[in-house]
Write a protein that holds these residues in place. Sequence first.
Motif, PDB file in Angstrom:
ATOM      1  N   TYR A 142     -25.345 -19.258 -33.582  1.00 47.97           N
ATOM      2  CA  TYR A 142     -25.739 -20.328 -32.670  1.00 47.97           C
ATOM      3  C   TYR A 142     -26.200 -21.519 -33.508  1.00 47.97           C
ATOM      4  CZ  TYR A 142     -28.515 -22.959 -29.280  1.00 47.97           C
ATOM      5  OH  TYR A 142     -29.045 -23.952 -28.495  1.00 47.97           O
ATOM      6  N   GLY A 143     -25.408 -22.563 -33.511  1.00 45.66           N
ATOM      7  CA  GLY A 143     -25.723 -23.711 -34.343  1.00 45.66           C
ATOM      8  C   GLY A 143     -25.659 -23.304 -35.802  1.00 45.66           C
ATOM      9  N   PRO A 144     -26.622 -23.717 -36.585  1.00 44.56           N
ATOM     10  CA  PRO A 144     -26.612 -23.346 -38.005  1.00 44.56           C
ATOM     11  C   PRO A 144     -27.189 -21.954 -38.259  1.00 44.56           C
ATOM     12  CG  PRO A 144     -28.482 -24.764 -37.533  1.00 44.56           C
ATOM     13  CD  PRO A 144     -27.706 -24.652 -36.247  1.00 44.56           C
ATOM     14  N   ASN A 145     -27.708 -21.308 -37.218  1.00 38.41           N
ATOM     15  CA  ASN A 145     -28.412 -20.038 -37.400  1.00 38.41           C
ATOM     16  C   ASN A 145     -27.523 -18.850 -37.057  1.00 38.41           C
ATOM     17  OD1 ASN A 145     -30.787 -21.517 -37.976  1.00 38.41           O
ATOM     18  ND2 ASN A 145     -31.231 -21.686 -35.787  1.00 38.41           N
ATOM     19  N   ILE A 146     -27.814 -17.733 -37.705  1.00 32.10           N
ATOM     20  CA  ILE A 146     -27.164 -16.460 -37.410  1.00 32.10           C
ATOM     21  C   ILE A 146     -28.257 -15.445 -37.113  1.00 32.10           C
ATOM     22  CG2 ILE A 146     -25.737 -14.586 -38.302  1.00 32.10           C
ATOM     23  CD1 ILE A 146     -24.233 -16.583 -39.986  1.00 32.10           C
ATOM     24  N   TYR A 147     -28.185 -14.825 -35.938  1.00 26.48           N
ATOM     25  CA  TYR A 147     -29.209 -13.873 -35.487  1.00 26.48           C
ATOM     26  C   TYR A 147     -28.601 -12.471 -35.429  1.00 26.48           C
ATOM     27  CZ  TYR A 147     -31.451 -18.191 -33.843  1.00 26.48           C
ATOM     28  OH  TYR A 147     -32.009 -19.444 -33.757  1.00 26.48           O
ATOM     29  N   THR A 148     -29.423 -11.487 -35.766  1.00 29.25           N
ATOM     30  CA  THR A 148     -28.968 -10.094 -35.742  1.00 29.25           C
ATOM     31  C   THR A 148     -30.039  -9.211 -35.112  1.00 29.25           C
ATOM     32  OG1 THR A 148     -27.660 -10.412 -37.750  1.00 29.25           O
ATOM     33  CG2 THR A 148     -28.139  -8.147 -37.122  1.00 29.25           C
ATOM     34  N   CYS A 149     -29.610  -8.271 -34.287  1.00 30.72           N
ATOM     35  CA  CYS A 149     -30.521  -7.261 -33.749  1.00 30.72           C
ATOM     36  C   CYS A 149     -29.702  -6.022 -33.414  1.00 30.72           C
ATOM     37  CB  CYS A 149     -31.281  -7.776 -32.529  1.00 30.72           C
ATOM     38  SG  CYS A 149     -30.264  -7.937 -31.042  1.00 30.72           S
ATOM     39  N   HIS A 150     -30.411  -4.951 -33.030  1.00 28.35           N
ATOM     40  CA  HIS A 150     -29.761  -3.700 -32.677  1.00 28.35           C
ATOM     41  C   HIS A 150     -30.131  -3.326 -31.250  1.00 28.35           C
ATOM     42  CE1 HIS A 150     -29.571  -3.552 -37.071  1.00 28.35           C
ATOM     43  NE2 HIS A 150     -28.608  -2.650 -36.946  1.00 28.35           N
ATOM     44  N   GLY A 151     -29.234  -2.606 -30.603  1.00 25.80           N
ATOM     45  CA  GLY A 151     -29.497  -2.100 -29.265  1.00 25.80           C
ATOM     46  C   GLY A 151     -29.169  -0.623 -29.188  1.00 25.80           C
ATOM     47  N   MET A 152     -29.995   0.113 -28.452  1.00 25.17           N
ATOM     48  CA  MET A 152     -29.788   1.554 -28.297  1.00 25.17           C
ATOM     49  C   MET A 152     -29.741   1.908 -26.816  1.00 25.17           C
ATOM     50  SD  MET A 152     -32.408   3.063 -31.182  1.00 25.17           S
ATOM     51  CE  MET A 152     -32.092   4.735 -30.633  1.00 25.17           C
ATOM     52  N   GLY A 153     -28.978   2.946 -26.503  1.00 24.95           N
ATOM     53  CA  GLY A 153     -28.899   3.393 -25.119  1.00 24.95           C
ATOM     54  C   GLY A 153     -28.158   4.707 -25.016  1.00 24.95           C
ATOM     55  N   GLY A 154     -28.220   5.305 -23.844  1.00 24.37           N
ATOM     56  CA  GLY A 154     -27.546   6.575 -23.628  1.00 24.37           C
ATOM     57  C   GLY A 154     -26.036   6.452 -23.597  1.00 24.37           C
ATOM     58  N   SER A 155     -25.533   5.237 -23.444  1.00 24.63           N
ATOM     59  CA  SER A 155     -24.091   4.987 -23.477  1.00 24.63           C
ATOM     60  C   SER A 155     -23.870   3.654 -24.179  1.00 24.63           C
ATOM     61  CB  SER A 155     -23.512   4.936 -22.060  1.00 24.63           C
ATOM     62  OG  SER A 155     -24.022   3.815 -21.356  1.00 24.63           O
ATOM     63  N   LEU A 156     -22.611   3.378 -24.487  1.00 24.53           N
ATOM     64  CA  LEU A 156     -22.295   2.122 -25.162  1.00 24.53           C
ATOM     65  C   LEU A 156     -22.668   0.930 -24.284  1.00 24.53           C
ATOM     66  CD1 LEU A 156     -21.043   0.691 -27.580  1.00 24.53           C
ATOM     67  CD2 LEU A 156     -18.802   0.929 -26.489  1.00 24.53           C
ATOM     68  N   ARG A 157     -22.460   1.063 -22.987  1.00 22.74           N
ATOM     69  CA  ARG A 157     -22.785  -0.042 -22.071  1.00 22.74           C
ATOM     70  C   ARG A 157     -24.281  -0.331 -22.095  1.00 22.74           C
ATOM     71  NH1 ARG A 157     -24.011  -0.376 -16.457  1.00 22.74           N
ATOM     72  NH2 ARG A 157     -23.822   1.873 -16.238  1.00 22.74           N
ATOM     73  N   TYR A 158     -25.103   0.722 -22.030  1.00 19.97           N
ATOM     74  CA  TYR A 158     -26.543   0.529 -22.073  1.00 19.97           C
ATOM     75  C   TYR A 158     -26.973  -0.093 -23.407  1.00 19.97           C
ATOM     76  CZ  TYR A 158     -27.299   3.233 -17.787  1.00 19.97           C
ATOM     77  OH  TYR A 158     -27.308   3.661 -16.491  1.00 19.97           O
TER      78      TYR A 158
END
Length: 1602
Positions: A1561-1577
């Motif tokens: 987004y613009g000059p920045n790059i953001y990273t995070c992780h997501g967890m769930g019981g399925s790929l959709r979650y």
Amino acid sequence: MDPPDEDPSDNDQRPALDDLVPRNYQLEMLEAVLRENSIVYLPTGAGKTFIAYLAMKHFSDKLDMPISAGGKRIFFVASMVALVIQQYNVIQRQSPFTVGMFNGAMNVDSWTKEHWLEQLESNEILVMSTQILLNIMDKGYMKMSNISLLVIDECHHATKGHPMSQLMKYHYNENDADMPRIMGLTATLTKTCVSDESALNMRLQELELNLHSKIVKHDNDDDLKGLYANPDIRVYQSPASDAAAEERAKKIEKILTNVPFLLQNKEGLDLFSLEIQKEYKELGYLLTKKGGINHDLQLVILDILHHLNNLDVFPAKLALKYHLARLKVLRKTVDGKKFELLNKMLEHLALVQEEMEEAMSPYKDNMLQMFHYSCPKVHFLFTVLAEETFKYKEDDFRLCGIVFTQRRVTAIILYHLMKIAMEHDQRFAQVKPDVILGCNKSVFGTMEYAWDSSKLRKSVARFNKGITNLCFATNVLEEGIDIPRCNIVVRFDRITTMTSFIQSKGRARDQKATFIVLDDNCEFDQKLPHYMEIEKVLKTIQTESDGAESLDSEKPLYRTVNGAIVTLQNSTRLLLRYCASLTRRRLAGCEPHWFFKSGPDKTVQVSLVLPAGSPHRNPIKGAWLKTLKQAKSSCCVEVLKLLHSSDELDDWLLPKRRTIEIAELNSKEVFKHYKGNDEGGQASDGAGNLRIHPILFPETLRDIAPVAGKEVYLHLLNFEPGFGCPVSNEQRGYLFDVTKSKTHGLAFLTSKPWPRLCKFPVYPNYGEITVEVVTNADTIKLSQEELEKVRQFNQMLFEQILELKHNFLYLNYESGNCNMLVAPTHQKVQGGIAKTVIDWSVLRSEIGVDLNCLEVCRKDGSQSLLGRVIVATHKEDKKDKPANSWKYIVTKVRDDMSPLSAFEDNGAYKDYAQYFKDKYEKIVTDKQPLLAVRPISLKLNMLTQGRDNATPRKCSRTFLIPELCSIVAINQIFSSKLWLKACMMPAVINRICWLLTADEFRRTINKETKIGVEELPEGMSWEPMDVKTFDIKYVTLPKANKFRKSQWKPHFNKNKIKEEDGSHLIDFHYNLLTVTDNQIEAYAELASKTLETSLVNSQGAFMERDNQIEVKPLSFLTVRSDIGPQLHCIYKALATTSANDAVDMERLEILGDSYLKYASAVYLYETHDNFSEGAMTEIKSKIVGNRNLYYCALKKDIQRFVHTHRFSPRTEWKPPNYEVSAQVKEAAKKQNFKQSALMEQLGVEIHEPTHTKHMRSYYLFVDMHECSDKALSDTVEALIGAYVESCGYVAAADLLAWFGIVPASLKSLLTKPPVFTFYQDCLDPGVELSSEINRFVPNMKRLEEVLGYKFQNAGYLLEALTHASCMSNQITASNERMEFLGDAVLDFLTTCHIYEHCGNLSPGVVTDVRSSIVNNNVFGSFVVRYGLHTFLLHNSSLLFGFIDNFVEHQQMNNHVIDDESLFAISEDNHVKVAKCVEIPKVLGDLWESVACAVYLDSGKDLVTTWNVFYPLMKNEIDRFVAKPPIQPFRLLLETYGNKNCTFEVVDATVEKHMVRLTVKYGPNIYTCHGMGGSLRYARNAASKYMLKIIEADTSNETNQKA
């Protein structure tokens, strides 16, 4: 520094699937409680509260009766206020009864008997401290016989003079049969250490005697393994202080203890007297009312002195600052001499503080002062913490620790020392500290006391959610309060009791936990072996030995024909193997449930109930034997015999493979047309599988060419403008008159009659026109000459007017499809009656030559040009087509204007003459009028509304000059009135053809199903085709830096203690080093005020039904049509979205899909009662699946009727009577109608690769069309939807049978009253079914009030409330099958409501709204909102915890259901991981099963069912219709674009999915992780967290710029 931020959207994480099973030992202990008074002794975290919850449900049969009429009440008592509050919160969230909480802050000691009796009548479960209950009993306000169950938490305190002991000693009469059942709960059985095992047994006997109860023992210690804390215990001896520290302390102590104003107290006590020292030793609170204010101030001095001598100067300074703040608060509550004395004390402590600062003067920084002026013990503590916490720096580990102290002031000091250390030592980067203290008794009855209670609750919540991970706490966390498994527990001060050791060590329950004790004088190190030995003995008390084996365990007791044997030794193993093979449900487990019964001669009998999934649900009994182990084995043998004889086990005693047997369904009932892959089946569930199918023209369009001398049918066309005739708009006024005129009309001539057709719209570029086809208006006979004239007219129409001739088409007037003729008509008056007939004058006219408009103007006058069709003889520019490519209608002749009139478009030209001269080099004469014209659109697809793309965009002129125009020659035959109508002919012909196709298909269905009529009755006409524009629901997407905010606000129960939370004040507990005098004064001003209290109970904890809501009737449930669906409805059902018509099947498809799911669910539920929910779900999925519907469609030749292609008259349409040669058709057929081969045969040049999707289809020229498999299955659903909408849901069952989707018996099943089935053998002799139901469903009246429905047979409700884990209900099955049917019922009813009452929503919005409402999260939220979860019958402690967490979240959320609750996540901001919080599916299932119960109990009355559930769901339906929630995943992509968002799967297992999300987004790059019981979650969790991250970052940048 403020306390850590709250995160109300957080929820505890879901454990692994393997943990989600009921614990068998809990059920055994519950059985013991139900038999006799019992002490439940289990380690921390083993689910003691859950066992109490189950016991409370069992003893609730008389709670709804008044005390005066023999009613009973349940009491839950605890020794600590914190435990009272915690247990009240849990019970009120889970109980269907009114729960009241009582503590000393409510001034209960002054309540009268009448006041207490009022509370007993208004509350059914009462939670309070033991002392309050004892006081009530002592005053005689109530009797022990008024109690049905008394739960005593932390019952190990029931010794000597404790209130628990006194309560049982003076008020419990074991000889009175009306005494309550006693249930004690404890994690330890002794408070103090004992010398040996004999002394321990005596202590336990004393506890049992005091409580009139027995300690419950468990027969299998394997179940308890893993529950005990088994940390790595480390004992460290703290280093001694150096001489310099001792010297500093003595100097400051001399000043600190020099308090002559305190030594002159009335008591005359010496500051260091033994009495003071003894009290000082137990110091935990400043007891302001004990010994007077002098005494209390002496305790302040002693506390500061303690920290000075033990922790050194800097920690003592923090202790002094704490007491300074406390005394300033206290000063607000006193006056007179006490006020003066406090001022002197404050002045004295200020001097002491100056002395402390002087002692530390070489260093001014807090960190340096802490380092140089804290004792070695503090240094050692932080060294140990640094080593232990640093190993949790990796993402895979999460720190969770407690540091226990004896004094609250010490805990506050260590908290501040940690905050200082964190600022300078990176080893503490993972630490998020907090301080957790009990309520300060010295401020009892004030606002501050309420704040302390609130702070305790919030601090524990933060710790549970991981917002904080290292707590400095007093013994308030040792017992009772629920906290997570800790991996570090430190005892900073010495351990004084055995109980303290067991309970603090019990907090270190993580598998890799460490328990650290800082031992000042090696005292604990010496006691540790003895403590461990006593603890080992205590563990053995929980289990009992089976005794010696008296039977031959290897003797075969059962043998199969293959020689497989069953013995006592292997019976349990064989049984568990069978149970493991059953279909497993989350939270239900696959273990059998055991029941024990004691008999004569110390024998025991065991009975067993198999888990859900087994066909055998009745209890199975074993023999009476002497040991429990033998009795269990004997029972297993009997069960194995039964399983083998019933074919559940094979002859090797192995479980038979449990698969869904649907062979009989394939051959007899459903799937009659289904083809598997091994049978040549090739259906695809996707839309990409395209096939070529022939088009089936209806009989009314086959070979209908008029023949000379034979009867010909005349079908008239009437055109009605849908726009007005505005006076101000001359052009539209002219077009209105021309279109409506019948003097120049058109008609169709056919050799066959046509059925009645509905009116329909077409859309030329000047507005909507409604077309009426008056079929069979007249019959005539044509001569051959007349027929030739009509044919010439048609050729002229399609080739010269419409220019639709293709080189590969030839005229065929003899045979073919759609070979009607178009003829001009006019009205002829005969005998005063106007009659429309063929206009032979037009047919006999001859085409002349083009005429110059100026010459005509001079010859016949300027007005003779009005209504003429002209062409411009100049060119617009060099790049444009020749001017005569566009034709214009003269709508007005402007005699008042000339070429010298001012040019109106812009100021670049003086007049029109100059414009044409400069731009086109045309010089015109001055004396001529201007012609107001309108271009005739080249657009011929007038089926849909939209911009006329064929209108010349660059031609902005409104006027033309006659000299530069010519009247087209064909205008002598085709007047402008006829010309405009002729332009509509392709669209009109196309729509008539598809209407006739729809009518023939309608006739076929109605004839074969007996739904409706074949012929429309005389005097009736079809409804006009209703082309509705969809109601646009704008879902406002945020810009890149703007996000939707949550709508909910935290809600606090208005029945709780009335308090201001003090959040706007600086809490000096968290800010000792920075708090100012003014901030302390502000805190003291409000904190010292007297606390106003009110009653605390659970009334209002859950919402009630709103009986004022009006339920709008659903016509689909009651509609009965005698004629069947309207013609336009069938037309709509056959039109796919790819046809790009003004109407399509999508909305009908949604309705049909929902009905199909409902109908198939009813069929499977009623006809296959031996099928599990999983089996029915799999079969239903196959029934409603695209593949099955595709084969059903083929069976009925729907592929020949469906309308799939966009109407493109100029490129892909054959005009009537135009055909492709038979040779071309045959050649294309031989090559399987391959696109490239067909184009080659037609002589069409191929400009692009044949595989590109942009290539035009030429299949229509050979009467074929391309159609996807999914389009056919969608058409089946749309047709079903059409019949549901028009004829009702019962009649539509006949259509399902006609397609072969479901057998014809479905129709009767939809209305046939159900038969309630239950296990009669499970009822004890003489016991009525109704009484058993009332026992299992207490307070049913409240449940019926919430539903607004009175059950005729409450057995349906009992089954709906029974979770698969509940073994106690053997009367009915679990609610799995009801959940299956209830889901389909609610889905269908909700869809009907949205379809009928929520506006003409687009299909996509209908789908979004329905999926937003009919889903597990929303249904689960409804259950909690109305308290239905409190009636759920289950035996899973983990489920109990999940539900409790979610109920707490929803109550804080004020039960609002929005994006936050639908897409809730829990976040770890340090490692930037978010986990999707899945609402317990059990709650959503409960909503569906209760809906099924109402549906079945009402005799399958959908109207009644909707009347019950619509008022409960109305608010969310209205909210989501107005603004459907957006999935975070979709919102992220639409906000930042697909290209800027990258998802990478990091981990994927059955139980867990993790994705890494990167956003640019613009000059920045953001990273995070997501967890769930399925790929959709997991994707949703990562997406929502990323939106928050970018929003916060963008907000910070904005603030910095500002």
